[in-house]
Design a protein around this motif. Sequence first.
Motif, PDB file in Angstrom:
ATOM      1  N   THR A 282      40.683  48.841  43.807  1.00  0.00           N
ATOM      2  CA  THR A 282      41.937  48.327  44.384  1.00  0.00           C
ATOM      3  C   THR A 282      42.852  49.218  43.690  1.00  0.00           C
ATOM      4  O   THR A 282      43.021  49.411  42.210  1.00  0.00           O
ATOM      5  CB  THR A 282      42.126  47.032  44.318  1.00  0.00           C
ATOM      6  N   TYR A 283      43.917  49.899  44.263  1.00  0.00           N
ATOM      7  CA  TYR A 283      44.984  50.688  43.395  1.00  0.00           C
ATOM      8  C   TYR A 283      46.399  49.470  43.391  1.00  0.00           C
ATOM      9  O   TYR A 283      46.475  48.515  43.919  1.00  0.00           O
ATOM     10  CB  TYR A 283      45.800  51.673  44.241  1.00  0.00           C
ATOM     11  N   TRP A 284      46.723  49.504  42.149  1.00  0.00           N
ATOM     12  CA  TRP A 284      47.681  48.637  41.487  1.00  0.00           C
ATOM     13  C   TRP A 284      49.067  49.702  41.000  1.00  0.00           C
ATOM     14  O   TRP A 284      48.894  50.805  40.476  1.00  0.00           O
ATOM     15  CB  TRP A 284      47.443  47.680  40.329  1.00  0.00           C
ATOM     16  N   LEU A 285      50.130  49.125  41.262  1.00  0.00           N
ATOM     17  CA  LEU A 285      51.337  49.868  40.830  1.00  0.00           C
ATOM     18  C   LEU A 285      52.057  48.986  39.636  1.00  0.00           C
ATOM     19  O   LEU A 285      52.250  47.888  39.802  1.00  0.00           O
ATOM     20  CB  LEU A 285      52.503  50.021  41.968  1.00  0.00           C
TER      21      LEU A 285
ATOM     22  N   VAL B 291      47.416  52.631  38.924  1.00  0.00           N
ATOM     23  CA  VAL B 291      46.174  52.654  38.508  1.00  0.00           C
ATOM     24  C   VAL B 291      45.221  51.961  39.204  1.00  0.00           C
ATOM     25  O   VAL B 291      45.559  51.410  40.183  1.00  0.00           O
ATOM     26  CB  VAL B 291      45.965  52.038  37.052  1.00  0.00           C
ATOM     27  N   VAL B 292      43.850  52.105  38.902  1.00  0.00           N
ATOM     28  CA  VAL B 292      42.852  51.628  39.615  1.00  0.00           C
ATOM     29  C   VAL B 292      42.389  50.457  38.985  1.00  0.00           C
ATOM     30  O   VAL B 292      42.215  50.540  37.630  1.00  0.00           O
ATOM     31  CB  VAL B 292      41.592  52.374  39.755  1.00  0.00           C
ATOM     32  N   GLY B 293      42.285  49.153  39.314  1.00  0.00           N
ATOM     33  CA  GLY B 293      41.800  48.102  38.665  1.00  0.00           C
ATOM     34  C   GLY B 293      43.016  47.062  38.459  1.00  0.00           C
ATOM     35  O   GLY B 293      44.222  47.763  37.868  1.00  0.00           O
ATOM     36  N   GLU B 294      43.003  45.938  38.524  1.00  0.00           N
ATOM     37  CA  GLU B 294      44.353  45.205  37.924  1.00  0.00           C
ATOM     38  C   GLU B 294      44.636  45.154  36.609  1.00  0.00           C
ATOM     39  O   GLU B 294      43.778  44.882  35.503  1.00  0.00           O
ATOM     40  CB  GLU B 294      43.934  43.749  38.180  1.00  0.00           C
ATOM     41  N   PRO B 295      45.862  45.877  36.148  1.00  0.00           N
ATOM     42  CA  PRO B 295      46.313  46.083  34.733  1.00  0.00           C
ATOM     43  C   PRO B 295      46.707  44.564  34.148  1.00  0.00           C
ATOM     44  O   PRO B 295      47.143  43.547  34.787  1.00  0.00           O
ATOM     45  CB  PRO B 295      47.604  46.929  34.795  1.00  0.00           C
ATOM     46  N   GLN B 296      46.312  44.552  32.679  1.00  0.00           N
ATOM     47  CA  GLN B 296      46.959  43.583  32.168  1.00  0.00           C
ATOM     48  C   GLN B 296      47.868  43.919  31.218  1.00  0.00           C
ATOM     49  O   GLN B 296      47.916  44.732  29.950  1.00  0.00           O
ATOM     50  CB  GLN B 296      45.843  43.125  31.188  1.00  0.00           C
TER      51      GLN B 296
ATOM     52  N   ASP C  22      36.742  49.515  35.889  1.00  0.00           N
ATOM     53  CA  ASP C  22      36.661  49.382  37.225  1.00  0.00           C
ATOM     54  C   ASP C  22      35.783  50.584  37.800  1.00  0.00           C
ATOM     55  O   ASP C  22      34.831  50.425  38.890  1.00  0.00           O
ATOM     56  CB  ASP C  22      37.597  48.731  38.318  1.00  0.00           C
ATOM     57  N   LEU C  23      36.222  51.641  37.311  1.00  0.00           N
ATOM     58  CA  LEU C  23      35.376  52.845  37.656  1.00  0.00           C
ATOM     59  C   LEU C  23      34.143  53.041  36.941  1.00  0.00           C
ATOM     60  O   LEU C  23      33.354  53.942  37.245  1.00  0.00           O
ATOM     61  CB  LEU C  23      36.082  54.242  37.344  1.00  0.00           C
ATOM     62  N   ASP C  24      33.828  51.970  36.142  1.00  0.00           N
ATOM     63  CA  ASP C  24      32.537  52.164  35.611  1.00  0.00           C
ATOM     64  C   ASP C  24      31.365  51.349  36.214  1.00  0.00           C
ATOM     65  O   ASP C  24      30.391  51.499  35.930  1.00  0.00           O
ATOM     66  CB  ASP C  24      32.742  51.662  34.004  1.00  0.00           C
ATOM     67  N   THR C  25      32.051  50.466  37.163  1.00  0.00           N
ATOM     68  CA  THR C  25      30.915  49.931  37.996  1.00  0.00           C
ATOM     69  C   THR C  25      30.121  50.677  38.957  1.00  0.00           C
ATOM     70  O   THR C  25      28.761  50.200  38.778  1.00  0.00           O
ATOM     71  CB  THR C  25      31.872  48.955  39.108  1.00  0.00           C
ATOM     72  N   PRO C  26      30.414  51.791  39.361  1.00  0.00           N
ATOM     73  CA  PRO C  26      29.276  52.546  40.126  1.00  0.00           C
ATOM     74  C   PRO C  26      28.002  52.931  39.352  1.00  0.00           C
ATOM     75  O   PRO C  26      26.842  52.897  39.934  1.00  0.00           O
ATOM     76  CB  PRO C  26      29.872  53.947  40.468  1.00  0.00           C
TER      77      PRO C  26
ATOM     78  N   ILE D  16      55.214  64.019  39.682  1.00  0.00           N
ATOM     79  CA  ILE D  16      53.767  63.309  39.497  1.00  0.00           C
ATOM     80  C   ILE D  16      52.841  63.694  38.670  1.00  0.00           C
ATOM     81  O   ILE D  16      52.411  65.045  38.687  1.00  0.00           O
ATOM     82  CB  ILE D  16      53.050  63.440  41.108  1.00  0.00           C
ATOM     83  N   VAL D  17      52.453  62.923  37.693  1.00  0.00           N
ATOM     84  CA  VAL D  17      51.755  63.332  36.622  1.00  0.00           C
ATOM     85  C   VAL D  17      50.280  62.753  37.098  1.00  0.00           C
ATOM     86  O   VAL D  17      49.777  61.671  37.345  1.00  0.00           O
ATOM     87  CB  VAL D  17      51.814  62.596  35.367  1.00  0.00           C
ATOM     88  N   ALA D  18      49.138  63.560  37.535  1.00  0.00           N
ATOM     89  CA  ALA D  18      47.710  63.025  38.095  1.00  0.00           C
ATOM     90  C   ALA D  18      47.034  62.942  36.853  1.00  0.00           C
ATOM     91  O   ALA D  18      46.735  63.581  35.830  1.00  0.00           O
ATOM     92  CB  ALA D  18      47.527  64.313  38.815  1.00  0.00           C
ATOM     93  N   THR D  19      46.648  61.438  36.859  1.00  0.00           N
ATOM     94  CA  THR D  19      45.759  61.232  35.541  1.00  0.00           C
ATOM     95  C   THR D  19      44.981  59.972  36.156  1.00  0.00           C
ATOM     96  O   THR D  19      45.516  59.139  36.748  1.00  0.00           O
ATOM     97  CB  THR D  19      46.428  61.093  34.217  1.00  0.00           C
ATOM     98  N   THR D  20      43.863  59.676  35.565  1.00  0.00           N
ATOM     99  CA  THR D  20      43.006  58.467  35.573  1.00  0.00           C
ATOM    100  C   THR D  20      43.002  57.859  34.244  1.00  0.00           C
ATOM    101  O   THR D  20      42.464  58.190  33.469  1.00  0.00           O
ATOM    102  CB  THR D  20      41.646  58.858  36.066  1.00  0.00           C
ATOM    103  N   ARG D  21      43.757  56.694  34.094  1.00  0.00           N
ATOM    104  CA  ARG D  21      43.657  55.990  32.946  1.00  0.00           C
ATOM    105  C   ARG D  21      44.100  54.414  33.230  1.00  0.00           C
ATOM    106  O   ARG D  21      44.463  54.054  34.368  1.00  0.00           O
ATOM    107  CB  ARG D  21      44.413  56.641  31.896  1.00  0.00           C
TER     108      ARG D  21
END
Length: 336
Positions: free
Chosen positions: A283-286, A167-172, A224-228, A148-153
Amino acid sequence: MSDLSPRDDSFDGGSSLPGALPSAIPSAQDLLILRAVAKTGYFSEAAKELDLNHTTVSRRIAALEKILGSHVLVRTSGGWQLTDLGRRAVAAADRVAEAVATLTSESHADRGISGVVRLSATDGISAYVIAPAVAELRKVNPDLNVEIVATTRRASQIRTGLDLEIVVGEPQVQRAEVIELGEYELGLFASRGWLEQNEAPRQLEDVLRSPLVYFIDSMLQVDDLDTPRKILPGMRDSVTSTNVFVHVYATRAGAGIGFLPTFMAAEHPDLVRLLPEVQQRLTYWLVVRPENLQQPAVAAVVNAIRESVKVAQPFLRGEGPNPFLPSTYPADSRKT
């Protein structure tokens, strides 16, 4: 030798062994080497996985392409990608690997799936959901190893040596399966100690005059994490980090008001939720490539994560207890 160096197309794919198959039939070994390159995206990484050298991998791929009459891989800036022919060859390699697996001795027949699965995910879901999910999976599959590589990207557009990403937010992304997992909630929290020294905010305007504990704005890659920050304009940064556990513990230490995952803050009684109406659901996406999903170990990990996130939805939304924690602890379990 560079992974992107030209392959030696003059390599003879034949075999000098007695009774060898005709050269027109692809070698099972070459198919399995291609499978490893497809997984990692690089000859050097595939060589490490197969305990071969880089040159051997390059030559075996060239031999396979010579027999099949066309390229199975194409070079990109992010490593090697499969062609349509390559995807068909990897599908054949998967069947070869399954056939080889059936030759395992009876003493290992009950040990379930095996292999190494490498995934990346954000810190919070890695610790609270994925770790328990794969730990449970390994109870019946002791030969399975999950990295498990813990990262936010953002989800990677190119192959990175990962079997799957969360990831967080729907990926393209292109040429990948994208699966919606579930939601989690962010809310405002402060420590009891901080509130003893500062007046508790009664409205949003009070919060905006307080120091913020959150992600480093200039290093945040996830939109999506910039929304706050849009919800809380003008808050001055206090302690910021790329790691959400730092957010939690900096908030507990009195660095300011933290915008924290409610499921992480809930386990700390010294944290107080402020203005519950100020919250954000994300939202979490895989993300997983089709050729990786065909591997039994990867498919098992994906299924375990999907089921665990489903079970944990009330917890992740701040509406229930952690379903993966034991209900009781030994009397001295929290003593140092």
